[in-house]
Enzyme design. Structure first.
Site, PDB file in Angstrom:
ATOM      1  N   GLU A   1       1.388  -3.776 -12.675  1.00 13.02           N
ATOM      2  CA  GLU A   1       1.545  -4.379 -14.007  1.00 13.02           C
ATOM      3  C   GLU A   1       3.011  -4.392 -14.416  1.00 13.02           C
ATOM      4  O   GLU A   1       3.871  -3.803 -13.758  1.00 13.02           O
ATOM      5  CB  GLU A   1       0.741  -3.557 -15.034  1.00 13.02           C
ATOM      6  CG  GLU A   1       1.246  -2.101 -15.112  1.00 13.02           C
ATOM      7  CD  GLU A   1       0.502  -1.249 -16.140  1.00 13.02           C
ATOM      8  OE1 GLU A   1      -0.685  -1.510 -16.398  1.00 13.02           O
ATOM      9  OE2 GLU A   1       1.140  -0.321 -16.672  1.00 13.02           O
TER      10      GLU A   1
ATOM     11  N   HIS B   1       5.368  -4.835 -18.427  1.00 15.73           N
ATOM     12  CA  HIS B   1       5.272  -4.893 -19.888  1.00 15.73           C
ATOM     13  C   HIS B   1       6.644  -4.650 -20.482  1.00 15.73           C
ATOM     14  O   HIS B   1       7.580  -4.259 -19.776  1.00 15.73           O
ATOM     15  CB  HIS B   1       4.263  -3.862 -20.408  1.00 15.73           C
ATOM     16  CG  HIS B   1       4.227  -2.582 -19.626  1.00 15.73           C
ATOM     17  ND1 HIS B   1       5.285  -1.711 -19.607  1.00 15.73           N
ATOM     18  CD2 HIS B   1       3.287  -2.047 -18.802  1.00 15.73           C
ATOM     19  CE1 HIS B   1       4.982  -0.680 -18.828  1.00 15.73           C
ATOM     20  NE2 HIS B   1       3.780  -0.860 -18.309  1.00 15.73           N
TER      21      HIS B   1
ATOM     22  N   HIS C   1       8.596   3.250 -19.172  1.00 16.42           N
ATOM     23  CA  HIS C   1       7.959   4.530 -18.850  1.00 16.42           C
ATOM     24  C   HIS C   1       9.016   5.497 -18.326  1.00 16.42           C
ATOM     25  O   HIS C   1       9.938   5.080 -17.618  1.00 16.42           O
ATOM     26  CB  HIS C   1       6.946   4.385 -17.708  1.00 16.42           C
ATOM     27  CG  HIS C   1       5.741   3.575 -17.985  1.00 16.42           C
ATOM     28  ND1 HIS C   1       4.932   3.763 -19.075  1.00 16.42           N
ATOM     29  CD2 HIS C   1       5.166   2.581 -17.282  1.00 16.42           C
ATOM     30  CE1 HIS C   1       3.927   2.909 -19.016  1.00 16.42           C
ATOM     31  NE2 HIS C   1       4.038   2.171 -17.945  1.00 16.42           N
TER      32      HIS C   1
ATOM     33  N   CYS D   1       3.648  10.759 -17.586  1.00 15.68           N
ATOM     34  CA  CYS D   1       4.220   9.475 -18.003  1.00 15.68           C
ATOM     35  C   CYS D   1       4.437   9.490 -19.512  1.00 15.68           C
ATOM     36  O   CYS D   1       3.482   9.598 -20.283  1.00 15.68           O
ATOM     37  CB  CYS D   1       3.288   8.327 -17.616  1.00 15.68           C
ATOM     38  SG  CYS D   1       3.893   6.710 -18.137  1.00 15.68           S
TER      39      CYS D   1
HETATM   40 MN    MN Z   1       2.837   0.590 -16.913  1.00 15.03          MN
END
Ligand code: MN
Length: 153
Positions: free
Chosen positions: A66, A68, A72, A120
């Site tokens: 993914e 975005h 992170h 995370c």
């Molecule tokens: Mn992610």
């Protein structure tokens, strides 16, 4: 999401499990973009604007591929595996640190016949992840290391 304030002290109860922390195996069916991974939200801190989650994959499991807008900050906490960030693929092991900048495609894979777990850190307010289109996936696989990683070869 309305989450009650967690107690100030939450001891570890067994390996990689904590008191008053829900263990959430991801739902999956044949078409799921992830495999054999669970999530535990260790901290949801409104005062800090962030969450700290612990994700763990069983051997041969993987996280969603993914990207975005939100970033992170990751520390590997358990085991070994491989991690892709953009066009970079690296072996990772316990206590390694990984930064995942905005809009970089990323994925973790437990490739070493053992679980892979990582902490995370993420903003509480964040955008929804995007999954790659067929064309985007093909473009990613133009990079040989990325193709080998994604094909699990
Ligand atoms: Mn992610």
């Amino acid at each position: 999401m309305d989450i009650e304030q967690a107690p100030n002290f939450r001891p570890v109860t067994e390996d990689f499990r904590w008191e008053a922390v829900a263990h959430q195996p991801y739902k999956q069916d044949g078409s799921a973009p992830f495999k054999d991974i669970s999530r535990q939200v260790l901290f949801h801190e409104d005062a800090l604007g962030c969450e700290l989650r612990y994700f763990e994959m069983d051997a041969n499991g993987y996280s969603t591929l993914e990207r975005h807008e939100h970033a992170h900050a990751v520390m590997i906490l358990r085991g070994r595996g491989d991690c892709m960030v953009g066009e970079e693929v690296r072996a990772v092991k316990q206590f390694d640190l990984v930064s995942i900048p905005a809009w970089k495609w990323h994925q973790f894979r437990a490739t070493q016949n053992e679980p892979l777990g990582f902490l995370c850190m993420v903003n509480i307010q964040r955008d929804r992840p995007q999954l790659p289109s067929v064309d985007e996936l093909a473009a990613m696989k133009q990079v040989p290391a990325v193709r080998r990683f994604l094909d699990g070869a």
